[in-house]
Write a protein that holds these residues in place. Structure first.
Motif, mmCIF file in Angstrom:
data_model
loop_
_atom_site.group_PDB
_atom_site.id
_atom_site.type_symbol
_atom_site.label_atom_id
_atom_site.label_comp_id
_atom_site.label_asym_id
_atom_site.label_seq_id
_atom_site.Cartn_x
_atom_site.Cartn_y
_atom_site.Cartn_z
ATOM 1 N N ALA A 28 -5.164 6.483 1.168
ATOM 2 C CA ALA A 28 -4.231 5.164 0.713
ATOM 3 C C ALA A 28 -5.127 4.105 -0.132
ATOM 4 N N THR A 85 -3.812 1.092 -2.866
ATOM 5 C CA THR A 85 -3.507 -0.786 -2.521
ATOM 6 C C THR A 85 -2.206 -0.192 -4.037
ATOM 7 N N THR A 139 0.999 -1.325 0.123
ATOM 8 C CA THR A 139 0.027 0.346 0.133
ATOM 9 C C THR A 139 0.837 1.442 0.306
#
Length: 117
Positions: free
Chosen positions: A50, A52, A33
């Motif tokens: 965030a 991934t 991440t």
């Protein structure tokens, strides 16, 4: 040595925009991440956004519909587009990455974002 370098911070008026970037020095690193955190004086550091490896994103409620995170896996870079900025967005923004299949993580030095009223 893995280094993360943030750029794009600065001073902006409320309602304005900034774009933050984060570059990871080691391309070979297997990043899980990538995320942005921020910390204001007297407050706990918090996750802002965030993303991934597969492109799934997560945003703090306070920035949803205003911020957009993206990453370029080939270049090991990440950006955060911040629109409609508010004074409450003021703080030091940090880039963080986690490494696949490990407990390793790395942090950048931070970049100051100041939003004036």
């Amino acid at each position: 040595q893995v280094q993360l370098v943030e750029s794009g911070g600065g001073l902006v008026q409320a309602g304005g925009s900034l774009r933050l970037s984060c570059a990871v020095s080691e391309r070979i690193i297997r990043i899980n991440t990538m995320g942005w955190y921020r910390q204001a004086p007297g407050k706990q550091r918090e996750l802002v956004a965030a993303v991934t490896t597969g492109g799934s994103t997560n945003y703090a409620d306070s920035v949803k519909e205003r911020f957009a995170i993206s990453r370029d896996n080939a270049k090991n870079t990440m950006s955060l587009q911040m629109n409609s900025l508010k004074p409450e967005d003021t703080g030091v923004y940090y880039c963080r990455v986690t490494v696949l299949f490990t407990t390793e993580d790395y942090w950048g030095q931070g970049t100051q974002v100041t939003v004036s009223s």
